[in-house]
Design an enzyme around this catalytic site. Structure first.
Site, PDB file in Angstrom:
ATOM      1  N   HIS A 159      60.176  15.966  61.321  1.00 16.56           N
ATOM      2  CA  HIS A 159      59.005  16.258  62.147  1.00 16.56           C
ATOM      3  C   HIS A 159      57.995  16.082  60.872  1.00 16.56           C
ATOM      4  O   HIS A 159      56.714  17.716  60.828  1.00 16.56           O
ATOM      5  CB  HIS A 159      59.336  17.871  62.698  1.00 16.56           C
ATOM      6  CG  HIS A 159      60.428  17.464  63.606  1.00 16.56           C
ATOM      7  ND1 HIS A 159      60.012  16.640  64.842  1.00 16.56           N
ATOM      8  CD2 HIS A 159      61.828  17.511  63.396  1.00 16.56           C
ATOM      9  CE1 HIS A 159      61.781  16.873  65.260  1.00 16.56           C
ATOM     10  NE2 HIS A 159      62.260  17.234  64.363  1.00 16.56           N
ATOM     11  N   SER A 280      33.007   5.504  47.172  1.00 15.32           N
ATOM     12  CA  SER A 280      32.432   6.765  48.649  1.00 15.32           C
ATOM     13  C   SER A 280      30.598   6.654  47.822  1.00 15.32           C
ATOM     14  O   SER A 280      30.426   6.253  46.876  1.00 15.32           O
ATOM     15  CB  SER A 280      32.377   8.602  48.245  1.00 15.32           C
ATOM     16  OG  SER A 280      31.305   8.821  49.277  1.00 15.32           O
ATOM     17  N   LYS A 286      34.900  10.012  44.695  1.00 16.11           N
ATOM     18  CA  LYS A 286      36.492   9.536  45.007  1.00 16.11           C
ATOM     19  C   LYS A 286      36.992   8.644  45.541  1.00 16.11           C
ATOM     20  O   LYS A 286      36.060   7.451  44.574  1.00 16.11           O
ATOM     21  CB  LYS A 286      35.515   9.303  46.956  1.00 16.11           C
ATOM     22  CG  LYS A 286      34.975  10.548  48.036  1.00 16.11           C
ATOM     23  CD  LYS A 286      36.494  11.869  48.350  1.00 16.11           C
ATOM     24  CE  LYS A 286      36.174  11.120  50.092  1.00 16.11           C
ATOM     25  NZ  LYS A 286      37.408  11.148  50.366  1.00 16.11           N
ATOM     26  N   GLU A 293      44.270   2.175  54.454  1.00 17.01           N
ATOM     27  CA  GLU A 293      44.142   2.847  55.840  1.00 17.01           C
ATOM     28  C   GLU A 293      43.653   0.896  56.319  1.00 17.01           C
ATOM     29  O   GLU A 293      43.844   1.351  57.972  1.00 17.01           O
ATOM     30  CB  GLU A 293      42.620   3.617  55.721  1.00 17.01           C
ATOM     31  CG  GLU A 293      42.968   4.384  55.122  1.00 17.01           C
ATOM     32  CD  GLU A 293      41.101   5.243  54.276  1.00 17.01           C
ATOM     33  OE1 GLU A 293      41.997   6.198  55.323  1.00 17.01           O
ATOM     34  OE2 GLU A 293      40.933   5.017  53.487  1.00 17.01           O
TER      35      GLU A 293
END
Ligand code: ARG
Length: 482
Positions: A159, A280, A286, A293
């Site tokens: 979980h 970025s 970043k 992803e």
């Protein structure tokens, strides 16, 4: 504008409109089948001659012409006419252009219906072997990282909550076994793909005395299919491959999901290599895990391909229906996508840095040794359910006092049960929770090496299979073009 040539001019007067011919063409997609189509034709022609259906001269001319086209296809120089319906039409017209009338005899005793099914199966055999190799490379990378990580302790989660301590090696090997089943599924799909529909003809078989076992053998198929209607309508193997690719993509997405949030500062478990990160346009600080992803993101498109093929097949009556032409769009896209994802995931996994101090520190928080404490009491004779309740109270006490279980004194523990004695401090360290889980498949550094040897022998077996099949198909094809 040059007229579009079709294979059925006899019955037609004015014929289909330009828009219809454009709309019904599959050439943009099925040009990938060129080499398989030519090999299939070589086998078919050889069989027709052997059975006395083609004369020696026609047989020779056809074979010579097909070999010329095959050479061109291998060089990427096959002169494909974009205005033709499909690659099968293209190859037949090209052959007839080179050798004349004999080319028009090739299509004796076969139909494009069995031809296309044969070609797709031949293409898919190679594609499956390629995918299996790509999965195996990732499995290999995971196993390498795992074998260097059997002593790295981290929290195990259920979980997404701290559950019990495990080792990173154990965790990475769990991903290995997910992928290992993917390779098994691809191999299983290979078996059902490796069946020849050639000679099913349009749907009902043929009146010619053809030899389907011979063409199957020439093309390296295990056997001819038993039923000609099934032969031209079966696309189960396409759906199976895309399912296997989808599940594999789902597995990759889980692996990537973990790497993504493990690389967040809140977790700090991993540092993705710059090689697989991007920055970025506005935030100079970043470094984003974009490769992971995108692998996660592309899972959606692969599942889309699965939905596509299943919906195409749903409620199709027997036998060939033009809907089946759409199978290749989904199949080729799924194959391309899963392979590129696997090829990116492999170096990404190999280059990711794991922060073992962060992982160990995280494993010390969250009462990961609570189960061990309950087991301790159960070992002293308390029924496990009662032991669970006692430890639950001790955990609540710790939360109030901002302490860990291993920081409680024997007096504090004694308030919860009189079964505690000094030896409890032997089992409470997080390291002990890991080392003592020596059950088969467990997380102890002693239990994991068994997984490495088992994993390595599975990989060796699969690798041998791929090599053997590659060699076998290669031999069959070389004989056809010799
Ligand atoms: N382009 C077709 C396909 O890919 C070839 C088979 C055509 N057969 C037919 N009966 N129209 O499925």
């Amino acid at each position: 504008m040059k007229e579009r040539k079709v294979l059925w001019s006899g019955r037609f007067g004015r014929g289909a409109t330009e828009e219809t011919l454009e709309f019904t063409s599959s050439l943009a997609v099925d040009r990938l089948l060129a080499r398989y189509d030519l090999l299939g034709s070589l086998a078919h022609a050889r069989m027709l001659y052997r059975q006395g259906i083609l004369s020696l001269e026609d047989g020779r001319n056809i074979t010579d012409g097909l070999k010329v086209l095959y050479e061109q296809a291998e060089e990427g120089e096959l002169p494909i006419d974009p205005r033709l319906e499909d690659i099968h039409t293209n190859n037949e017209f090209l052959l007839t252009a080179i050798i004349g009338d004999a080319g028009a005899r090739l299509h004796t005793g076969r139909s494009r219906n069995d031809q296309v099914a044969t070609d797709v199966r031949m293409w898919l055999r190679d594609a499956i072997l390629e995918t299996i190799e790509a999965v195996m490379s990732l499995e290999h990378a995971l196993m390498e990282r795992a074998s260097a990580s059997v002593n790295i302790i981290m929290p195990g989660f259920t979980h997404v909550q701290h559950a019990q301590p495990i080792t990173l090696g154990h965790h990475l090997m769990a991903h290995f076994y997910h992928l290992q089943r993917d390779t098994e599924r691809f191999l299983d799909c290979y078996r059902r793909t490796n069946i020849s529909p050639l000679g099913s003809a349009a749907l009902a078989g043929t009146t010619y005395n053809i030899d389907r076992s011979y063409t199957a053998r020439l093309l390296g198929f295990e056997a001819p299919c038993a039923n000609s209607l099934d032969g031209v309508s079966d696309r189960d193997f396409v759906a199976e491959y895309i399912f296997a690719a989808s599940l594999c993509a789902v597995h990759l997405s889980s692996l990537c999901e973990e790497l993504i949030y493990w690389s967040s500062p809140e977790f700090g478990f991993v540092e993705m290599d710059e090689a697989h990160s991007t920055g970025s346009s506005i935030m100079p600080q970043k470094k984003n895990p974009d490769v992971a992803e995108l692998i996660r993101g592309r899972t959606g498109a692969t599942i889309g391909d699965l939905t596509n093929i299943l919906c195409t097949l749903k409620a199709l009556p027997f036998s060939y229906n033009r809907d089946l032409q759409e199978d290749k769009t989904a199949l080729f896209a799924a194959h391309e996508r899963i392979n590129t994802c696997l090829l990116m995931a492999t170096p990404m996994v190999a280059a990711t840095q794991f922060d073992k101090e962060r992982m160990l520190a995280a494993a010390r928080d969250g009462f990961l040794n609570a189960t061990d404490l309950a087991d301790y009491l159960a070992g002293k004779g308390l029924p496990f359910r009662q032991a669970h309740a006692v430890v639950g109270k001790a955990v609540r006490y710790c939360i109030e006092k901002d302490k860990r279980l291993e920081e409680l004194t024997i007096e504090e523990l004694g308030a919860f049960s009189d079964l505690f004695s000094e030896d409890v401090f032997d089992i409470l360290p997080i390291e002990q929770c890991v080392y003592r889980r020596m059950s088969m498949g467990g997380t102890s550094p002693e239990a994991i090496p068994m997984q490495f040897s088992q994993g390595a022998s599975i990989l060796t077996r699969q690798k041998d299979f791929v090599q053997k099949e590659r060699d076998r198909l290669d031999r069959a094809f070389r004989q056809l073009i010799a």
